[in-house]
Design a protein around this motif. Sequence first.
Motif, PDB file in Angstrom:
ATOM      1  N   PHE A 190     -13.145  25.593   9.341  1.00 30.03           N
ATOM      2  CA  PHE A 190     -13.164  26.125   7.986  1.00 30.03           C
ATOM      3  C   PHE A 190     -12.648  25.055   7.023  1.00 30.03           C
ATOM      4  O   PHE A 190     -12.072  24.059   7.442  1.00 30.03           O
ATOM      5  N   SER A 191     -12.834  25.295   5.765  1.00 22.53           N
ATOM      6  CA  SER A 191     -12.366  24.335   4.765  1.00 22.53           C
ATOM      7  C   SER A 191     -10.833  24.275   4.781  1.00 22.53           C
ATOM      8  O   SER A 191     -10.173  25.277   5.103  1.00 22.53           O
ATOM      9  N   PRO A 192     -10.276  23.129   4.411  1.00 17.71           N
ATOM     10  CA  PRO A 192      -8.817  23.033   4.303  1.00 17.71           C
ATOM     11  C   PRO A 192      -8.242  24.077   3.338  1.00 17.71           C
ATOM     12  O   PRO A 192      -7.145  24.595   3.567  1.00 17.71           O
ATOM     13  N   ALA A 193      -9.002  24.421   2.309  1.00 18.76           N
ATOM     14  CA  ALA A 193      -8.540  25.424   1.350  1.00 18.76           C
ATOM     15  C   ALA A 193      -8.379  26.791   2.007  1.00 18.76           C
ATOM     16  O   ALA A 193      -7.461  27.549   1.671  1.00 18.76           O
ATOM     17  N   HIS A 194      -9.267  27.117   2.935  1.00 22.34           N
ATOM     18  CA  HIS A 194      -9.174  28.408   3.629  1.00 22.34           C
ATOM     19  C   HIS A 194      -7.903  28.464   4.473  1.00 22.34           C
ATOM     20  O   HIS A 194      -7.158  29.445   4.440  1.00 22.34           O
ATOM     21  N   GLY A 195      -7.656  27.400   5.222  1.00 21.84           N
ATOM     22  CA  GLY A 195      -6.434  27.342   6.029  1.00 21.84           C
ATOM     23  C   GLY A 195      -5.186  27.405   5.160  1.00 21.84           C
ATOM     24  O   GLY A 195      -4.217  28.093   5.496  1.00 21.84           O
ATOM     25  N   ALA A 196      -5.221  26.724   4.016  1.00 19.66           N
ATOM     26  CA  ALA A 196      -4.080  26.740   3.104  1.00 19.66           C
ATOM     27  C   ALA A 196      -3.849  28.144   2.542  1.00 19.66           C
ATOM     28  O   ALA A 196      -2.701  28.588   2.399  1.00 19.66           O
ATOM     29  N   ALA A 197      -4.933  28.859   2.241  1.00 26.73           N
ATOM     30  CA  ALA A 197      -4.808  30.224   1.720  1.00 26.73           C
ATOM     31  C   ALA A 197      -4.188  31.152   2.770  1.00 26.73           C
ATOM     32  O   ALA A 197      -3.350  31.996   2.430  1.00 26.73           O
ATOM     33  N   LEU A 198      -4.578  31.000   4.020  1.00 32.49           N
ATOM     34  CA  LEU A 198      -3.996  31.821   5.084  1.00 32.49           C
ATOM     35  C   LEU A 198      -2.513  31.518   5.254  1.00 32.49           C
ATOM     36  O   LEU A 198      -1.688  32.431   5.408  1.00 32.49           O
TER      37      LEU A 198
END
Length: 98
Positions: free
Chosen positions: A12-20
């Motif tokens: 997944f995008s780094p942004a998705h991981g950061a949001a989680l």
Amino acid sequence: MYSEPWSNIEDFSPAHGAALLTEMATELPVGHELYGKSSKILAKREDRDDILVICDNKFYVVHLTWSNKKEVLPYPETKSYDSLEILQEQLAKDSLNF
């Protein structure tokens, strides 16, 4: 290493991981075993709001509530795994029951 229903967070995008990670940090109340600690997300479960994290050489499955606020213990529900072998056994069970 991961099979359904788990997906590697790197897919997944780094942004998705950061949001989680941000949601997890937001939900963790004082007294939770992960509160205030630096964790890294390894995977997410596609059929539930679970994430797999590593912290202090221990693995945790955290069930996010998506409340966008601090929870009250025992939430967010969290299960710990002391070794990679024990974790892999659980992930294999998850795949069989998926």
